[in-house]
Design a protein around this motif. Structure first.
Motif, PDB file in Angstrom:
ATOM      1  N   THR A   1      -5.952   3.422  -2.886  1.00 41.12           N
ATOM      2  CA  THR A   1      -4.368   2.934  -2.539  1.00 41.12           C
ATOM      3  C   THR A   1      -3.831   3.480  -1.375  1.00 41.12           C
ATOM      4  O   THR A   1      -4.536   4.171  -0.627  1.00 41.12           O
ATOM      5  CB  THR A   1      -3.343   3.704  -3.805  1.00 41.12           C
ATOM      6  OG1 THR A   1      -3.139   4.885  -3.147  1.00 41.12           O
ATOM      7  CG2 THR A   1      -4.151   3.750  -5.209  1.00 41.12           C
ATOM      8  N   PRO A   2      -2.951   2.817  -0.826  1.00 42.20           N
ATOM      9  CA  PRO A   2      -2.141   2.969   0.476  1.00 42.20           C
ATOM     10  C   PRO A   2      -1.779   4.585   0.501  1.00 42.20           C
ATOM     11  O   PRO A   2      -1.449   5.128   1.563  1.00 42.20           O
ATOM     12  CB  PRO A   2      -0.885   2.314   0.441  1.00 42.20           C
ATOM     13  CG  PRO A   2      -1.269   1.075  -0.264  1.00 42.20           C
ATOM     14  CD  PRO A   2      -2.029   1.580  -1.429  1.00 42.20           C
TER      15      PRO A   2
ATOM     16  N   PRO B   1      -3.309  -4.385  -2.659  1.00 38.59           N
ATOM     17  CA  PRO B   1      -3.572  -3.230  -1.959  1.00 38.59           C
ATOM     18  C   PRO B   1      -4.971  -2.557  -1.586  1.00 38.59           C
ATOM     19  O   PRO B   1      -5.761  -2.236  -2.660  1.00 38.59           O
ATOM     20  CB  PRO B   1      -2.476  -2.148  -2.630  1.00 38.59           C
ATOM     21  CG  PRO B   1      -1.648  -2.945  -3.239  1.00 38.59           C
ATOM     22  CD  PRO B   1      -2.518  -4.347  -3.766  1.00 38.59           C
ATOM     23  N   ALA B   2      -5.223  -2.165  -0.520  1.00 34.91           N
ATOM     24  CA  ALA B   2      -6.713  -1.246  -0.243  1.00 34.91           C
ATOM     25  C   ALA B   2      -7.913  -2.139  -0.499  1.00 34.91           C
ATOM     26  O   ALA B   2      -8.897  -1.778  -0.138  1.00 34.91           O
ATOM     27  CB  ALA B   2      -6.761  -0.326  -1.072  1.00 34.91           C
TER      28      ALA B   2
END
Length: 433
Positions: free
Chosen positions: A82-83, A233-234
């Motif tokens: 994840t960020p 995300p990611a």
């Protein structure tokens, strides 16, 4: 910064976080008091309940997240980037020490519907309880009952590796106050039973908005019901819009949508990347009636503006002509045999590129990664021997890939904008999964 100033800033930051944590704790206490136990339906047919639970596990693709590569099914341990750091999925086998063996059906409902663990702590929203909250208590109990039939696996859960302050669970109280409201799906009386079934699956068990919605700076989905698309995300894949807009499913028929969901291929496009896994592990096993219902619901969604969309940088006319000329030459050497001289493709084996919203849409990342790394649609009952695309990354430079992708994104009616060599280089070393 001198020592006194650093100390002052530290005290101030600590005080702010303490107040925020206290506020989160108050919100947690208040929400705990108001938790809804759901409508508990007595079980009259145990085998039917277990069959429904297994079906829902497939519909939600639970095994994909709760199984580490090479690990035991549903025993958790999969690292989710994840960020904010890495989250490790939990063991959901019925092991009493490390899994959910000591959980009750009410504990499980609390996790799915309220986003809270058995101990009452907030769950991180990487677990998509923001979607699963729409499941009925009856379906939650069925899923729990089926999970309890799995072989127990003694595998301890790993601690998450999140950066400060994202590792502070009390702060999730504030996040939830702004971005989460528990709510079981309520059928729309103005819509058909088929439409409502599709909405229930898309919004709930299917948790489509987890990928097909843009996210804000704190990872909350922006207008999740719009399904307006967004970067995952990611993972560095773009999940295209699923609404009826120009870059969505507006020109798709319900039959086209159904074919893609059931088999991974259709006359309008082919699934690659994360969507291939979802089709291969989950959607292909759903009943025809449910796949059709999802298609009916998706086809009904109104067009929405693309979140954060901006015009792609355009090179000077002479440079644009040079890029397109080079791209056309490369296309003729590498692509035309499969995708056709006019980008028409040859369904179902080779998807069309003309009018393909995943190719000509606002984000070029999927096209770049397909050229660099190739790929296969999933092997499904409806398409057991899929044709794949070879990787061209080893033989093409960043500039050549950029020219090829720019040509495809600006030919046969596509208006996707140009791609630079730096755009390509960004994704050349991205992990494939």
């Amino acid at each position: 910064m001198n020592r006194t100033l650093r100390l002052g800033v530290g005290i101030l930051l600590g005080s702010v976080l303490a107040v925020v944590a206290l506020a989160g704790g108050v919100i947690a206490w208040q929400s705990l008091r108001s938790e809804d136990p759901g409508v508990i339906v007595p079980v009259t047919d145990r085998q039917a309940q277990l069959a429904k639970g297994q079906y829902l596990a497939r519909a939600g693709n639970c095994m994909a997240c709760h199984t580490a590569r090479g690990g035991a099914a549903y025993a958790g341990g999969l690292a989710l980037a994840t960020p904010f750091g890495t989250i490790y999925t939990n063991n959901i086998t019925p092991d009493r020490a490390t899994g959910i063996g000591d959980w009750s059906a009410g504990d499980f409902w609390r996790a799915l519907h309220h986003g809270r663990g058995r101990d009452g702590r907030f769950l991180f929203p990487a677990f998509p309880y923001t979607s699963f909250t729409q499941l009925s208590r009856e379906d939650s109990d069925a899923l729990f009952a089926w999970l309890r039939t799995l072989p127990p696996v003694n595998q301890a859960n790993r601690s998450h590796e999140l950066r400060f302050p994202y590792d502070q669970r009390p702060l999730l109280g504030l996040w939830r106050a702004f971005f989460f409201t528990p709510a079981v799906y309520q059928p729309d009386p103005a819509r058909s039973a088929q439409w409502n079934r599709g909405a229930y699956l898309v919004r709930g068990a299917g948790h489509c908005s987890a990928c097909h919605s843009a996210r804000n700076l704190v990872a909350a989905s922006i207008a999740p019901l719009d399904l307006a698309g967004g970067m995952i995300p990611a993972l560095d894949w773009y999940a295209p819009p699923l609404h009826g807009g120009e870059h969505g499913l507006g020109s798709w028929s319900e039959a086209d949508i159904t074919a893609l969901l059931r088999t991974g291929v259709s006359p309008r496009g082919t699934s690659l990347g994360p969507m291939s896994e979802i089709v291969g592990r989950s959607l292909q096993y759903l009943d025809d009636e449910d796949i059709n219902a999802m298609a009916v619901y998706l086809k009904s969604l109104p067009a929405q503006p693309l979140p954060g969309a901006s015009a792609a940088a355009q090179p000077e006319p002479a440079e644009a002509e040079r890029i397109l000329k080079q791209g056309k030459k490369l296309y003729g050497e590498l692509c035309v045999d499969c995708h056709g001289g006019k980008g028409q493709g040859s369904a179902p084996d080779y998807p069309p590129l003309a009018g393909n919203h995943a190719i000509g849409g606002p984000q070029p990342v999927n096209a770049i990664r397909a050229v660099l790394n190739g790929g296969f649609p999933p092997s499904t009952a409806g398409n057991p021997y899929p044709f794949g695309m070879p990787p061209f990354g080893p033989q093409l430079s960043d500039q050549e890939v950029a020219a090829l992708v720019s040509y495809v994104r600006n030919s046969w009616g596509n208006q996707g904008g140009f791609v630079s060599a730096s755009d390509v280089n960004r994704y050349r070393s991205v992990p494939l999964d």
